[in-house]
Design a protein around this motif. Sequence first.
Motif, PDB file in Angstrom:
ATOM      1  N   ALA A 371      88.915  -3.856  19.764  1.00 43.45           N
ATOM      2  CA  ALA A 371      90.114  -4.535  20.265  1.00 43.45           C
ATOM      3  C   ALA A 371      91.122  -3.538  20.824  1.00 43.45           C
ATOM      4  N   ASN A 372      91.556  -3.805  22.045  1.00 45.03           N
ATOM      5  CA  ASN A 372      92.599  -3.014  22.677  1.00 45.03           C
ATOM      6  C   ASN A 372      92.791  -3.544  24.095  1.00 45.03           C
ATOM      7  N   ASN A 373      93.667  -2.890  24.857  1.00 43.33           N
ATOM      8  CA  ASN A 373      93.860  -3.236  26.263  1.00 43.33           C
ATOM      9  C   ASN A 373      93.038  -2.292  27.140  1.00 43.33           C
ATOM     10  N   TYR A 374      92.424  -2.857  28.174  1.00 44.21           N
ATOM     11  CA  TYR A 374      91.545  -2.089  29.040  1.00 44.21           C
ATOM     12  C   TYR A 374      91.819  -2.435  30.507  1.00 44.21           C
ATOM     13  N   SER A 375      91.328  -1.588  31.398  1.00 44.78           N
ATOM     14  CA  SER A 375      91.423  -1.873  32.829  1.00 44.78           C
ATOM     15  C   SER A 375      90.059  -1.674  33.474  1.00 44.78           C
ATOM     16  N   ILE A 376      89.867  -2.344  34.603  1.00 44.15           N
ATOM     17  CA  ILE A 376      88.617  -2.243  35.345  1.00 44.15           C
ATOM     18  C   ILE A 376      88.907  -1.632  36.711  1.00 44.15           C
ATOM     19  N   SER A 377      88.117  -0.632  37.105  1.00 37.16           N
ATOM     20  CA  SER A 377      88.216  -0.045  38.439  1.00 37.16           C
ATOM     21  C   SER A 377      86.905  -0.288  39.180  1.00 37.16           C
ATOM     22  N   LEU A 378      87.003  -0.436  40.495  1.00 37.83           N
ATOM     23  CA  LEU A 378      85.846  -0.728  41.333  1.00 37.83           C
ATOM     24  C   LEU A 378      85.615   0.421  42.305  1.00 37.83           C
ATOM     25  N   TYR A 379      84.355   0.875  42.398  1.00 32.76           N
ATOM     26  CA  TYR A 379      83.982   1.949  43.310  1.00 32.76           C
ATOM     27  C   TYR A 379      82.739   1.506  44.081  1.00 32.76           C
ATOM     28  N   SER A 380      82.850   1.434  45.397  1.00 31.55           N
ATOM     29  CA  SER A 380      81.691   1.035  46.203  1.00 31.55           C
ATOM     30  C   SER A 380      81.439   2.064  47.303  1.00 31.55           C
ATOM     31  N   TYR A 381      80.133   2.318  47.548  1.00 29.15           N
ATOM     32  CA  TYR A 381      79.729   3.345  48.506  1.00 29.15           C
ATOM     33  C   TYR A 381      78.563   2.823  49.343  1.00 29.15           C
ATOM     34  N   PHE A 382      78.309   3.536  50.455  1.00 29.45           N
ATOM     35  CA  PHE A 382      77.172   3.228  51.315  1.00 29.45           C
ATOM     36  C   PHE A 382      76.116   4.325  51.145  1.00 29.45           C
ATOM     37  N   GLU A 383      74.985   3.981  50.579  1.00 25.73           N
ATOM     38  CA  GLU A 383      73.815   4.841  50.380  1.00 25.73           C
ATOM     39  C   GLU A 383      73.983   5.931  49.326  1.00 25.73           C
ATOM     40  N   THR A 384      75.044   6.719  49.385  1.00 28.32           N
ATOM     41  CA  THR A 384      75.274   7.766  48.382  1.00 28.32           C
ATOM     42  C   THR A 384      76.720   7.678  47.893  1.00 28.32           C
ATOM     43  N   THR A 385      76.981   8.316  46.763  1.00 27.18           N
ATOM     44  CA  THR A 385      78.327   8.250  46.178  1.00 27.18           C
ATOM     45  C   THR A 385      79.212   9.399  46.655  1.00 27.18           C
ATOM     46  N   LYS A 386      78.910   9.949  47.797  1.00 26.68           N
ATOM     47  CA  LYS A 386      79.791  10.974  48.370  1.00 26.68           C
ATOM     48  C   LYS A 386      81.087  10.328  48.839  1.00 26.68           C
ATOM     49  N   LYS A 387      82.169  11.088  48.748  1.00 24.35           N
ATOM     50  CA  LYS A 387      83.489  10.551  49.084  1.00 24.35           C
ATOM     51  C   LYS A 387      83.556  10.023  50.508  1.00 24.35           C
ATOM     52  N   GLU A 388      82.900  10.707  51.432  1.00 19.28           N
ATOM     53  CA  GLU A 388      82.966  10.258  52.826  1.00 19.28           C
ATOM     54  C   GLU A 388      82.220   8.942  53.054  1.00 19.28           C
ATOM     55  N   ASN A 389      81.405   8.534  52.086  1.00 19.38           N
ATOM     56  CA  ASN A 389      80.663   7.269  52.195  1.00 19.38           C
ATOM     57  C   ASN A 389      81.338   6.136  51.410  1.00 19.38           C
ATOM     58  N   ALA A 390      82.566   6.378  50.937  1.00 21.13           N
ATOM     59  CA  ALA A 390      83.260   5.344  50.167  1.00 21.13           C
ATOM     60  C   ALA A 390      83.543   4.123  51.032  1.00 21.13           C
ATOM     61  N   ILE A 391      83.280   2.945  50.497  1.00 21.59           N
ATOM     62  CA  ILE A 391      83.536   1.691  51.214  1.00 21.59           C
ATOM     63  C   ILE A 391      84.851   1.066  50.745  1.00 21.59           C
ATOM     64  N   ASP A 392      84.931   0.776  49.460  1.00 22.05           N
ATOM     65  CA  ASP A 392      86.168   0.187  48.904  1.00 22.05           C
ATOM     66  C   ASP A 392      86.330   0.681  47.475  1.00 22.05           C
ATOM     67  N   ILE A 393      87.400   1.422  47.222  1.00 24.03           N
ATOM     68  CA  ILE A 393      87.691   1.957  45.888  1.00 24.03           C
ATOM     69  C   ILE A 393      89.051   1.433  45.450  1.00 24.03           C
ATOM     70  N   ILE A 394      89.082   0.755  44.328  1.00 22.67           N
ATOM     71  CA  ILE A 394      90.338   0.206  43.799  1.00 22.67           C
ATOM     72  C   ILE A 394      90.455   0.610  42.331  1.00 22.67           C
ATOM     73  N   ASN A 395      91.420   1.449  42.035  1.00 26.31           N
ATOM     74  CA  ASN A 395      91.692   1.813  40.646  1.00 26.31           C
ATOM     75  C   ASN A 395      92.583   0.752  40.005  1.00 26.31           C
ATOM     76  N   ASN A 396      92.356   0.507  38.708  1.00 25.50           N
ATOM     77  CA  ASN A 396      93.126  -0.505  37.981  1.00 25.50           C
ATOM     78  C   ASN A 396      93.121  -1.842  38.724  1.00 25.50           C
ATOM     79  N   ALA A 397      91.933  -2.273  39.087  1.00 28.87           N
ATOM     80  CA  ALA A 397      91.804  -3.533  39.813  1.00 28.87           C
ATOM     81  C   ALA A 397      92.130  -4.734  38.935  1.00 28.87           C
ATOM     82  N   TYR A 398      91.950  -4.582  37.636  1.00 27.10           N
ATOM     83  CA  TYR A 398      92.135  -5.732  36.737  1.00 27.10           C
ATOM     84  C   TYR A 398      92.429  -5.217  35.330  1.00 27.10           C
ATOM     85  N   SER A 399      93.321  -5.873  34.631  1.00 24.82           N
ATOM     86  CA  SER A 399      93.623  -5.533  33.241  1.00 24.82           C
ATOM     87  C   SER A 399      93.241  -6.698  32.347  1.00 24.82           C
ATOM     88  N   PHE A 400      92.694  -6.391  31.192  1.00 25.37           N
ATOM     89  CA  PHE A 400      92.337  -7.444  30.244  1.00 25.37           C
ATOM     90  C   PHE A 400      92.456  -6.910  28.825  1.00 25.37           C
TER      91      PHE A 400
END
Length: 427
Positions: A371-400
Motif C-alpha cells: 500500500a502506497n501512492n504510485y505513478s505510471i510513466s509511458l515510454y514508446s519507441y520505434f524498433e529500438t529504445t534509443k533516444k532518437e527513436n522515441a515516439i511518445d514519452i510521458i513521465n507521471n502520466a497517471y497517479s494511483f
Amino acid sequence: MKSKNIILKVENISKQYRLGTVGTGTISHDLNRWWHKIRGKEDPYLKVGESNDRSTKGESEYVWALQGISFEVGAGEVLGIIGKNGAGKSTLLKILSKVTAPTTGSIKLRGRMASLLEVGTGFNPELTGRENIYLNGAILGMTKNEITSKLEEIIEFSGCERYIDTPTKRYSSGMTVRLAFAVAAFLEPEILVVDEVLAVGDAEFQKKAIGKMQDISREGGRTVLFVSHNMAAVKSLCTSGIVLENGKVVHVSNAEEAVNFYLENQNKRSEELKDRSDREGNQYLKFNSIEIENSKGNNVNQVFVGEKINIKLRFERNVDFDLSKLILSVIIYDLHENIMCSFPSDEMNCKFENITNNEIILKIPFLGLRANNYSISLYSYFETTKKENAIDIINNAYSFEILTEDFYNSGKLLRNYNCAFLEASFE
C-alpha cells in the motif's frame, strides 16, 4: 432492523454556512432572521445557498455543508462514513457530537456518546494525562469510581505510562491521540465517534485502535461511527457504510458495497493525456488517455494490494507506421521516483499487431506492491529504445493509490512501505 434496536436516528440534518464571515455577516440579515424567528416564520436564508462543491467558484455567499442527511444506526453497528475531503464528514460528526448545531433537522440518540474529532479535543493542555482522563470521564458522565476502575487499562493501552503525570501540552500529537482514544474506548460510551484523527498515530497504534473498536462493537454491543480514508480499515471494521458527496448522502449499503461505490466513482473519467505538453518523442503515435480497471471491471484510481488490474491506454496515430515495430514500456514508480516494476513489451516478446480500436491493455493478474501512492510513466519507441527513436514519452502520466488489505487472511492489515511482495506461506 427493528426500531427498538435503533440507538441513533438522524432526520433531515442540514448545515448552512456563510462564506468568509461569522453568522449572516450583516446587521440587516441578522435583523431579518430575528424578525422571521419571533413571528414563527422559517429562516429566509434557508432557501438560498449552493451545494458544497469546493472545487468550483459559486455565485451564492451561502453554502450547504450538509443537506438533507438522514440515516439510522442500530446498537452494536459500526457505521463507516466515506467521502472525499470537503464532502461533509467532519461537519456531520461535529453535529452528532453537539460541537455545533444543525441548521435544520433533528438527532435522536440513546445513551452516552464519546467523540474523537481532532487531536486534543476536550483536553486541557495544562493538566496532566492522568488529570485529563478524569476530566474527560466526567464530561462523558462517568463517576470518579468508574474512571478509577478503568484507569490502569487506559494508561496501559495508551502507551503513555511514563508521561502520564506530565502536562499534555508537552505531549506529541501521536501521544495525545493515543491517550484520547484510550479514554473514549475504555470508559464505555454507548456510541463512539471516531474521525480521521487515528491517522495521526503510528501503524502499530492504528491496528490496536481498530482491534479495540472491533472488540467494543462485537463483544460490548456498542455502536461506532467511523470516518477514515483507509478503505481497507472501513471494510474490515464496519458493518454498514454511507457515502457523502458535496454534503449529501449518495449511497447507503453494507460496508463493502459502500467502499466499492466510492472507489468506482473516484475516477469516472480517464486521465486526459492528449493536452500534455511535457512529452518527448516524434509523436508518430500519441497517447490520449490512461485508465486503471479493477478486478470488478470498474475504472478507478484506488486498488487493493494483490488485486487483478488492467491498465488501458488509448492512442491516436499521426503517422502510418508498422505497429508491430512499436516498443512500449509501462513503468510504475514510487513517491521517491524509484522504479518498483516495469513492463517492457520487447522483453515480454509482445508485438502490437492487428490493433483496430487504437487501444492497448496491459493485464496485471496480481498487483504485488504494498500500500502506497504510485505513478505510471509511458515510454514508446520505434524498433529500438534509443533516444532518437522515441515516439511518445510521458513521465507521471497517471497517479494511483494501492490500499492495504488483510491479504494473508491473518486478521492483520499489511504494513505500508514501498516494496513488492509475493504470495507465500511459512511451514
